[in-house]
Design a protein around this motif. Structure first.
Motif, mmCIF file in Angstrom:
data_model
loop_
_atom_site.group_PDB
_atom_site.id
_atom_site.type_symbol
_atom_site.label_atom_id
_atom_site.label_comp_id
_atom_site.label_asym_id
_atom_site.label_seq_id
_atom_site.Cartn_x
_atom_site.Cartn_y
_atom_site.Cartn_z
ATOM 1 N N LEU A 1 0.811 -1.212 0.000
ATOM 2 C CA LEU A 1 0.000 0.000 0.000
ATOM 3 C C LEU A 1 0.846 1.264 0.000
ATOM 4 O O LEU A 1 0.311 2.368 -0.065
ATOM 5 N N GLU A 11 -9.317 0.644 -1.065
ATOM 6 C CA GLU A 11 -9.045 2.003 -0.607
ATOM 7 C C GLU A 11 -7.671 2.461 -1.080
ATOM 8 O O GLU A 11 -6.755 1.671 -1.235
ATOM 9 N N ARG A 12 -7.559 3.761 -1.276
ATOM 10 C CA ARG A 12 -6.343 4.465 -1.703
ATOM 11 C C ARG A 12 -6.057 4.288 -3.182
ATOM 12 O O ARG A 12 -5.526 5.196 -3.806
ATOM 13 N N PHE A 13 -6.414 3.168 -3.763
ATOM 14 C CA PHE A 13 -6.148 2.993 -5.185
ATOM 15 C C PHE A 13 -7.088 3.833 -6.041
ATOM 16 O O PHE A 13 -6.736 4.228 -7.149
ATOM 17 N N THR A 14 -8.288 4.121 -5.537
ATOM 18 C CA THR A 14 -9.227 4.902 -6.351
ATOM 19 C C THR A 14 -8.710 6.313 -6.595
ATOM 20 O O THR A 14 -8.903 6.870 -7.680
ATOM 21 N N ALA A 15 -8.044 6.910 -5.603
ATOM 22 C CA ALA A 15 -7.501 8.260 -5.786
ATOM 23 C C ALA A 15 -6.428 8.260 -6.872
ATOM 24 O O ALA A 15 -6.402 9.144 -7.741
ATOM 25 N N ALA A 21 1.611 1.647 -4.745
ATOM 26 C CA ALA A 21 0.259 1.881 -5.243
ATOM 27 C C ALA A 21 0.290 2.402 -6.669
ATOM 28 O O ALA A 21 -0.522 2.011 -7.512
ATOM 29 N N GLU A 35 3.003 4.386 -1.187
ATOM 30 C CA GLU A 35 2.647 5.240 -2.316
ATOM 31 C C GLU A 35 3.282 4.771 -3.616
ATOM 32 O O GLU A 35 2.632 4.690 -4.658
ATOM 33 N N GLU A 53 -11.379 11.542 -7.497
ATOM 34 C CA GLU A 53 -12.064 10.744 -6.490
ATOM 35 C C GLU A 53 -13.115 11.611 -5.819
ATOM 36 O O GLU A 53 -12.848 12.756 -5.444
ATOM 37 N N PRO A 107 -14.896 6.565 -3.822
ATOM 38 C CA PRO A 107 -13.686 6.162 -3.103
ATOM 39 C C PRO A 107 -13.770 4.718 -2.626
ATOM 40 O O PRO A 107 -14.839 4.259 -2.210
ATOM 41 N N THR A 144 -3.884 -6.152 -1.540
ATOM 42 C CA THR A 144 -3.020 -5.147 -0.923
ATOM 43 C C THR A 144 -2.367 -5.734 0.319
ATOM 44 O O THR A 144 -2.995 -6.452 1.090
#
Length: 360
Positions: free
Chosen positions: A86, A210-214, A91, A88, A230, A246, A107
């Motif tokens: 996860l 989560e976090r991948f959508t952004a 990702a 940065e 997002e 998100p 993840t």
């Protein structure tokens, strides 16, 4: 006759290889045929025994996972599940892998990987089983379906029923709602990059952690004429803007006078997903009615099928991706079966059909 899903694990961590192997063999329908430290070892093993699914790390010595994935997809496309950190950097690499053709993501944290994978065993198994069903005709239909756990409907998040007639007549602004899952990152890129900046506002649910959508939204924003981001609670749905739900939260269309907005809410899994396409589509039926266009594209399962039927019954024009271009035909197939779809089209014809429907 052996009808097990043959899996190869490619990860430079011996601990990860061991834990994923032990996890997968708990399922009697899965066989781990190899667990190797990098893609070069994998290619040697694949000369004699080709897997049905590959579980692939991104950051490895000698050859990174992304290079291997691109080589694989150009020579002999095979379902790949990315097992990524996860962090940065990880990702971003994972987003590139999804764009290159990976069908699912597991993840994992930088620390405590062994415990995390042991705790997430069912998710790992489900990801592999889902990947094995991708391009089922090429895999020969050998995969046995896992018994699905009980699942909630959109009732758990939003009640059914149309919005008030008075509210519906206050605007004629169009909105487009899109739902997709396995293979959807590539499908969304193919559609959104072909739409002009003057397109009606678009709301999207793509099943993604989560976090991948952004990061996914950022990538699409760099490629599209449209503004892609997002979604945040209260964002307006306006022409030229794409809002992506998100990961880990539901997105609903709402109305504030003549304006469309989105609500981002917590809630239980719906059809085993959060965000859920059914939740978004039901809210579009309720608050946009005939002003909406609904699109369901490649994906596993049936999330979105009932919601699209509600949009259809509320007067929306509805579209489904044709089996010929789907990575997995599950979601469109279920929507078609329910009578929820007006038009079935291959992926390359969907952008033009949406623009024509908006003009009509």
């Amino acid at each position: 006759m052996n009808n097990k899903i043959k899996v190869m694990i490619v990860d430079d961590s011996a601990v990860v290889r061991q834990v994923i192997s032990q996890t997968l063999v708990r399922d009697p329908g899965i066989e781990v045929i190899a667990a190797v430290a990098d893609p070069l070892f994998a290619m040697r093993r694949m000369e004699s025994d080709w897997p049905d699914v590959i579980v692939l790390d991104i950051e490895m010595p000698r050859m990174d996972g992304l290079t291997f994935l691109r080589k694989l997809m150009s020579e002999r496309p095979t379902p790949v599940v990315i097992c990524s950190s996860l962090a940065e950097r990880g990702a971003e690499a994972t987003m590139n892998a999804l764009s290159a053709g990976a069908v699912a993501v597991i993840t994992k944290p930088r620390m405590g990987v062994k415990q995390f994978l042991e705790d997430s065993g069912n998710d790992v198994i489900q990801a592999v089983r889902s990947a094995a069903r991708a391009n089922a005709s090429r895999l020969g239909g050998r995969v046995l379906a896992a018994a699905p756990p009980p699942k909630l409907s959109a009732d758990a998040v939003i009640s059914s029923g149309l919005g008030s007639g008075a509210a519906m007549v206050r605007t004629t602004d169009r909105i487009i709602a899109i739902g997709t899952s396995t293979g959807g990152t590539q499908a969304l890129e193919a559609v959104l990059t072909r739409l002009p900046a003057v397109c009606p506002g678009i709301v999207v649910v793509q099943h993604m952690p989560e976090r991948f959508t952004a990061m996914f939204a950022e990538r699409l924003n760099s490629l599209c004429e449209l503004e892609v981001r997002e979604a945040a609670h209260g964002d307006r749905v306006v022409p030229g803007r794409v809002l992506i739900a998100p990961g880990g939260r539901h997105m609903l269309l709402a109305r504030s006078g003549a304006q469309y907005t989105v609500e981002i809410v917590d809630g239980p899994l719906v059809n085993r997903h959060r965000p859920s396409v059914d939740v978004l589509f039901r809210s579009c039926a309720k608050f946009a009615g005939r002003n909406a266009l609904g699109v369901i594209m490649t994906g596993m399962g049936d999330d979105g099928a009932r919601g699209l039927k509600e949009m259809h019954d509320a007067g929306a024009r509805t579209f489904a991706e044709d089996e010929s271009t789907c990575v997995v035909f599950g979601m469109p197939k279920e929507a078609i079966r329910l009578g929820a779809v007006d038009t079935v089209l291959p992926l390359d014809r969907i952008p033009g059909a949406l623009l024509q429907a908006c003009r009509d």
